[in-house]
Design a protein around this motif. Structure first.
Motif, PDB file in Angstrom:
ATOM      1  N   GLU A 100       0.821  -1.203   0.000  1.00  0.00           N
ATOM      2  CA  GLU A 100       0.000   0.000   0.000  1.00  0.00           C
ATOM      3  C   GLU A 100       0.860   1.261   0.000  1.00  0.00           C
ATOM      4  O   GLU A 100       0.520   2.266  -0.635  1.00  0.00           O
ATOM      5  CB  GLU A 100      -0.913  -0.004   1.230  1.00  0.00           C
ATOM      6  N   LEU A 101       1.990   1.211   0.721  1.00  0.00           N
ATOM      7  CA  LEU A 101       2.877   2.366   0.744  1.00  0.00           C
ATOM      8  C   LEU A 101       3.460   2.620  -0.643  1.00  0.00           C
ATOM      9  O   LEU A 101       3.556   3.768  -1.098  1.00  0.00           O
ATOM     10  CB  LEU A 101       3.999   2.138   1.763  1.00  0.00           C
ATOM     11  N   ALA A 102       3.852   1.532  -1.332  1.00  0.00           N
ATOM     12  CA  ALA A 102       4.388   1.697  -2.686  1.00  0.00           C
ATOM     13  C   ALA A 102       3.315   2.261  -3.621  1.00  0.00           C
ATOM     14  O   ALA A 102       3.605   3.111  -4.470  1.00  0.00           O
ATOM     15  CB  ALA A 102       4.897   0.350  -3.199  1.00  0.00           C
ATOM     16  N   ARG A 103       2.075   1.825  -3.460  1.00  0.00           N
ATOM     17  CA  ARG A 103       0.995   2.338  -4.305  1.00  0.00           C
ATOM     18  C   ARG A 103       0.766   3.831  -4.052  1.00  0.00           C
ATOM     19  O   ARG A 103       0.548   4.605  -4.974  1.00  0.00           O
ATOM     20  CB  ARG A 103      -0.284   1.550  -4.022  1.00  0.00           C
ATOM     21  N   GLU A 104       0.853   4.227  -2.774  1.00  0.00           N
ATOM     22  CA  GLU A 104       0.676   5.645  -2.446  1.00  0.00           C
ATOM     23  C   GLU A 104       1.780   6.489  -3.067  1.00  0.00           C
ATOM     24  O   GLU A 104       1.534   7.567  -3.610  1.00  0.00           O
ATOM     25  CB  GLU A 104       0.669   5.818  -0.926  1.00  0.00           C
ATOM     26  N   LEU A 105       3.026   5.988  -2.979  1.00  0.00           N
ATOM     27  CA  LEU A 105       4.135   6.743  -3.554  1.00  0.00           C
ATOM     28  C   LEU A 105       4.027   6.817  -5.071  1.00  0.00           C
ATOM     29  O   LEU A 105       4.400   7.817  -5.699  1.00  0.00           O
ATOM     30  CB  LEU A 105       5.463   6.093  -3.148  1.00  0.00           C
ATOM     31  N   ARG A 106       3.501   5.763  -5.692  1.00  0.00           N
ATOM     32  CA  ARG A 106       3.415   5.730  -7.149  1.00  0.00           C
ATOM     33  C   ARG A 106       2.299   6.617  -7.669  1.00  0.00           C
ATOM     34  O   ARG A 106       2.446   7.316  -8.674  1.00  0.00           O
ATOM     35  CB  ARG A 106       3.204   4.279  -7.614  1.00  0.00           C
ATOM     36  N   THR A 107       1.154   6.626  -6.970  1.00  0.00           N
ATOM     37  CA  THR A 107       0.015   7.398  -7.461  1.00  0.00           C
ATOM     38  C   THR A 107      -0.046   8.804  -6.879  1.00  0.00           C
ATOM     39  O   THR A 107      -0.824   9.639  -7.343  1.00  0.00           O
ATOM     40  CB  THR A 107      -1.296   6.664  -7.117  1.00  0.00           C
ATOM     41  N   GLY A 108       0.735   9.043  -5.805  1.00  0.00           N
ATOM     42  CA  GLY A 108       0.720  10.374  -5.191  1.00  0.00           C
ATOM     43  C   GLY A 108      -0.466  10.604  -4.292  1.00  0.00           C
ATOM     44  O   GLY A 108      -0.752  11.729  -3.901  1.00  0.00           O
ATOM     45  N   ARG A 109      -1.200   9.592  -3.933  1.00  0.00           N
ATOM     46  CA  ARG A 109      -2.324   9.751  -3.016  1.00  0.00           C
ATOM     47  C   ARG A 109      -2.399   8.509  -2.130  1.00  0.00           C
ATOM     48  O   ARG A 109      -2.004   7.411  -2.548  1.00  0.00           O
ATOM     49  CB  ARG A 109      -3.646   9.902  -3.762  1.00  0.00           C
ATOM     50  N   PRO A 110      -2.894   8.673  -0.889  1.00  0.00           N
ATOM     51  CA  PRO A 110      -3.009   7.517  -0.007  1.00  0.00           C
ATOM     52  C   PRO A 110      -4.135   6.598  -0.440  1.00  0.00           C
ATOM     53  O   PRO A 110      -5.153   7.040  -0.954  1.00  0.00           O
ATOM     54  CB  PRO A 110      -3.308   8.142   1.367  1.00  0.00           C
ATOM     55  N   ALA A 111      -3.909   5.316  -0.271  1.00  0.00           N
ATOM     56  CA  ALA A 111      -4.966   4.349  -0.572  1.00  0.00           C
ATOM     57  C   ALA A 111      -6.013   4.414   0.533  1.00  0.00           C
ATOM     58  O   ALA A 111      -5.706   4.294   1.699  1.00  0.00           O
ATOM     59  CB  ALA A 111      -4.383   2.941  -0.656  1.00  0.00           C
ATOM     60  N   ILE A 112      -7.261   4.638   0.152  1.00  0.00           N
ATOM     61  CA  ILE A 112      -8.342   4.810   1.117  1.00  0.00           C
ATOM     62  C   ILE A 112      -9.247   3.594   1.040  1.00  0.00           C
ATOM     63  O   ILE A 112      -9.765   3.263  -0.025  1.00  0.00           O
ATOM     64  CB  ILE A 112      -9.151   6.089   0.821  1.00  0.00           C
ATOM     65  N   ALA A 113      -9.382   2.942   2.181  1.00  0.00           N
ATOM     66  CA  ALA A 113     -10.243   1.765   2.232  1.00  0.00           C
ATOM     67  C   ALA A 113     -11.586   2.168   2.813  1.00  0.00           C
ATOM     68  O   ALA A 113     -11.664   2.664   3.927  1.00  0.00           O
ATOM     69  CB  ALA A 113      -9.608   0.674   3.084  1.00  0.00           C
ATOM     70  N   ALA A 114     -12.637   2.000   2.034  1.00  0.00           N
ATOM     71  CA  ALA A 114     -13.969   2.403   2.477  1.00  0.00           C
ATOM     72  C   ALA A 114     -14.539   1.363   3.423  1.00  0.00           C
ATOM     73  O   ALA A 114     -14.291   0.170   3.271  1.00  0.00           O
ATOM     74  CB  ALA A 114     -14.891   2.560   1.273  1.00  0.00           C
ATOM     75  N   PRO A 115     -15.285   1.780   4.426  1.00  0.00           N
ATOM     76  CA  PRO A 115     -15.939   0.803   5.300  1.00  0.00           C
ATOM     77  C   PRO A 115     -17.062   0.084   4.559  1.00  0.00           C
ATOM     78  O   PRO A 115     -17.442   0.450   3.442  1.00  0.00           O
ATOM     79  CB  PRO A 115     -16.485   1.680   6.438  1.00  0.00           C
ATOM     80  N   ALA A 116     -17.613  -0.903   5.177  1.00  0.00           N
ATOM     81  CA  ALA A 116     -18.637  -1.713   4.522  1.00  0.00           C
ATOM     82  C   ALA A 116     -19.894  -0.887   4.240  1.00  0.00           C
ATOM     83  O   ALA A 116     -20.566  -1.116   3.250  1.00  0.00           O
ATOM     84  CB  ALA A 116     -18.977  -2.920   5.395  1.00  0.00           C
ATOM     85  N   ASN A 132      -4.665  23.635   4.521  1.00  0.00           N
ATOM     86  CA  ASN A 132      -3.935  24.427   3.527  1.00  0.00           C
ATOM     87  C   ASN A 132      -3.560  23.530   2.342  1.00  0.00           C
ATOM     88  O   ASN A 132      -2.405  23.125   2.197  1.00  0.00           O
ATOM     89  CB  ASN A 132      -2.686  25.059   4.143  1.00  0.00           C
ATOM     90  N   PRO A 133      -4.541  23.188   1.499  1.00  0.00           N
ATOM     91  CA  PRO A 133      -4.260  22.248   0.403  1.00  0.00           C
ATOM     92  C   PRO A 133      -3.407  22.889  -0.683  1.00  0.00           C
ATOM     93  O   PRO A 133      -3.401  24.101  -0.886  1.00  0.00           O
ATOM     94  CB  PRO A 133      -5.664  21.899  -0.108  1.00  0.00           C
ATOM     95  N   THR A 134      -2.706  22.046  -1.379  1.00  0.00           N
ATOM     96  CA  THR A 134      -1.916  22.438  -2.551  1.00  0.00           C
ATOM     97  C   THR A 134      -2.538  21.780  -3.776  1.00  0.00           C
ATOM     98  O   THR A 134      -3.389  20.884  -3.654  1.00  0.00           O
ATOM     99  CB  THR A 134      -0.455  21.985  -2.386  1.00  0.00           C
ATOM    100  N   PRO A 135      -2.144  22.206  -4.978  1.00  0.00           N
ATOM    101  CA  PRO A 135      -2.698  21.550  -6.183  1.00  0.00           C
ATOM    102  C   PRO A 135      -2.482  20.039  -6.190  1.00  0.00           C
ATOM    103  O   PRO A 135      -3.286  19.300  -6.766  1.00  0.00           O
ATOM    104  CB  PRO A 135      -1.937  22.245  -7.308  1.00  0.00           C
ATOM    105  N   ARG A 136      -1.425  19.591  -5.530  1.00  0.00           N
ATOM    106  CA  ARG A 136      -1.157  18.146  -5.507  1.00  0.00           C
ATOM    107  C   ARG A 136      -2.215  17.394  -4.703  1.00  0.00           C
ATOM    108  O   ARG A 136      -2.449  16.199  -4.923  1.00  0.00           O
ATOM    109  CB  ARG A 136       0.227  17.913  -4.906  1.00  0.00           C
ATOM    110  N   ASP A 137      -2.863  18.093  -3.727  1.00  0.00           N
ATOM    111  CA  ASP A 137      -3.876  17.450  -2.886  1.00  0.00           C
ATOM    112  C   ASP A 137      -5.226  17.302  -3.590  1.00  0.00           C
ATOM    113  O   ASP A 137      -6.089  16.577  -3.118  1.00  0.00           O
ATOM    114  CB  ASP A 137      -4.073  18.256  -1.596  1.00  0.00           C
ATOM    115  N   TRP A 138      -5.453  18.016  -4.689  1.00  0.00           N
ATOM    116  CA  TRP A 138      -6.749  17.999  -5.370  1.00  0.00           C
ATOM    117  C   TRP A 138      -6.979  16.663  -6.058  1.00  0.00           C
ATOM    118  O   TRP A 138      -6.105  16.128  -6.746  1.00  0.00           O
ATOM    119  CB  TRP A 138      -6.805  19.146  -6.388  1.00  0.00           C
ATOM    120  N   VAL A 139      -8.176  16.082  -5.853  1.00  0.00           N
ATOM    121  CA  VAL A 139      -8.520  14.834  -6.545  1.00  0.00           C
ATOM    122  C   VAL A 139      -9.754  14.986  -7.420  1.00  0.00           C
ATOM    123  O   VAL A 139     -10.017  14.141  -8.278  1.00  0.00           O
ATOM    124  CB  VAL A 139      -8.736  13.678  -5.547  1.00  0.00           C
TER     125      VAL A 139
END
Length: 498
Positions: free
Chosen positions: A406-422, A443-450
């Motif tokens: 999951e950490l590698a996926r976050e670094l690759r996509t630039g966003r944290p992997a979010i697991a939704a509850p049931a 204080n968001p930056t353009p990188r934080d925008w999804v």
């Protein structure tokens, strides 16, 4: 709160040391006689019923808690002792130490330490200032009185009771507190006679005090404090660095006193080098004497470093060898033997053990060889434990691999992997065009925008954190990536939800 007395007002302090709060100051330096508290209502709650004891240090009262209806013990101390030097705050050392006892009791809460229920400062019916602790009542008496009344406790009973003191002292030492006043009179029994609690922490000190803290003897305290339980480094006028060996020394002499019914008064500040005749004739007497001698050694470095180490050897001494009766059974008869004093007051006759009544049905005090598991069962238990350890190791590796993925996926996509509850917590509707973010940040930056949400967009709320919702909108106005299904939106951008 009004104290039930003639024209007096109580000051129930909680740590303050101001004259207005009822504590004695330099202008109030006097030592009055006995406190006049009979029939007074302390703190408007504790109705004093009778005085239980008076010492040069403290006065003990029995009181009824009007809130709970139960009985409690009030430990009180006059605010000043004549002739004592005052600290910068206008307090004598003994009064400061009495207040510090309340701090220790509040910090060292444990099933085998007497509980402090309340405390503060007040003035009695004659206007004399005093401090007090409200303590739980233990109706079984102290171990000194109980052991002296029976001429010494049976060995098994003494070990069972003092084992609870070892647990309490170990708890104190782990938290960095040295009791410095362990003796049978400070070991109290509950009404059932089975539960023991450690009391009287007014001599306690932190083991971080390299100077050894205050002298254990302060002015009039010396008359009440038994010196026989104090090691050489704590005798009057001596200060040395504090360590758990102080309590080891005292506990060893306490064990001696509980077994014999009287303290080893002939070895004040000295190690135990002999046992009385009633104990010296026992098969394990030499081993017991060796343990007690090491625990009461003159040099700190020669003693057991902890009470647990000392008590481990005590338990080893009383453990019965194969094919032999328990030493506890042998000593039960010794403890119940009460010789008549000779003409010169001494008693050199050999002990006569009274027959022990047959044991009642039920589990024995110690397991027999038949109760131990067989070698095959022991081996199977070991294999089971090993398999459990392997399973835990594999599970840990699996969890670590998933985390790394999951950490590698976050670094690759630039966003944290979010697991939704049931299932969502509730639904909201956006009140205005809103930007969704990858993380809740003020204080968001353009990188934080999804992505962007239009006004009136319905969304499921999956999580709340601070001023943000983690939302899963039903429709996106725009999003950075088609794989994005949720994001963080400000709470003020949505309605109250449903």
């Amino acid at each position: 709160m009004a104290l039930a007395r003639r024209g007096g007002v109580e000051s129930p302090l909680r740590g303050a040391e101001s004259p207005a709060a009822g504590f004695a100051t330099r202008g109030d330096v006097r030592r009055v006689g006995k406190l006049k508290l009979e029939k007074a209502a302390l703190a408007g709650r504790y109705l004093i019923q009778q005085r239980l004891a008076v010492g040069s240090r403290n006065e003990i009262f029995l009181a009824r808690d009007e809130s709970s209806g139960g009985l409690v013990v009030i430990k009180a101390r006059g605010a000043e002792v004549f002739g004592q030097p005052l600290s910068a705050g206008g307090l004598s050392p003994v009064v400061a130490r009495f207040r510090r006892e309340g701090i220790w009791l509040d910090r060292l809460r444990h099933p085998h330490i007497v509980r402090r229920l309340d405390g503060g400062a007040a003035r009695d019916l004659a206007g004399a200032a005093f401090d007090y602790h409200v303590l739980e009542r233990l109706a079984g008496g102290d171990l000194a009185t109980v052991s002296a009344a029976s001429g010494g406790l049976p060995f098994a009973e003494a070990v069972r009771l003092l084992r609870q003191a070892v647990v309490a002292l170990t708890h104190c030492h782990v938290l960095g507190v040295i009791h410095r006043d362990v003796e049978p009179g400070n070991l109290l029994l509950a009404a059932d006679g089975q539960t023991l609690k450690l009391a009287d922490f007014d001599a306690a000190a932190s083991d971080e005090d390299a100077s050894g803290g205050e002298d254990v003897f302060l002015d009039s305290d010396a008359a009440d404090r038994p010196r026989v339980y104090l090691p050489p480094e704590c005798q009057p006028g001596r200060l040395s660095p504090l360590s758990a060996t102080i309590d080891v020394y005292a506990l060893a002499k306490t064990l001696y006193a509980v077994l014999t019914g009287s303290p080893p008064a002939d070895c004040i500040g000295q190690p135990i080098v002999a046992l009385p005749s009633r104990l010296a004739s026992l098969p394990a007497a030499d081993a017991l004497l060796e343990v007690l001698n090491q625990a009461t050694a003159m040099r700190v470095t020669d003693r057991y470093p902890t009470v647990a180490d000392f008590w481990s050897d005590v338990e080893r001494v009383i453990a019965p060898p194969p094919g032999r009766a328990l030493i506890g059974a042998e000593l039960d008869g010794i403890a119940s033997f009460k010789p008549e004093a000779s003409a010169n007051g001494s008693d050199d006759r050999p002990p006569v053990a009274s027959p022990r009544p047959p044991a009642e049905s039920g589990a024995p005090d110690h397991p027999s060889v038949a109760d131990l598991p067989s070698p095959l069962m022991t081996r199977l238990i070991g294999i089971g434990i090993a398999l459990a350890c392997v399973a835990l190791f594999i599970g840990g590796l699996t969890a670590l691999y998933r985390f790394a993925r999951e950490l590698a996926r976050e670094l690759r996509t630039g966003r944290p992997a979010i697991a939704a509850p049931a299932r969502p917590l509730f639904c909201v509707k956006t009140l205005a065009p809103t930007k969704a973010l990858a993380a809740p940040t003020e204080n968001p930056t353009p990188r934080d925008w999804v992505g962007d949400l239009s006004a009136g967009t319905e969304a499921d709320v999956l999580e709340m954190r601070g001023n943000f919702y983690r939302a899963r909108p039903q429709k996106w106005a725009k999003r950075r990536d088609a794989s994005i299904t949720e994001g963080w939106i400000p709470r003020e951008s949505a309605d109250g939800g449903w």
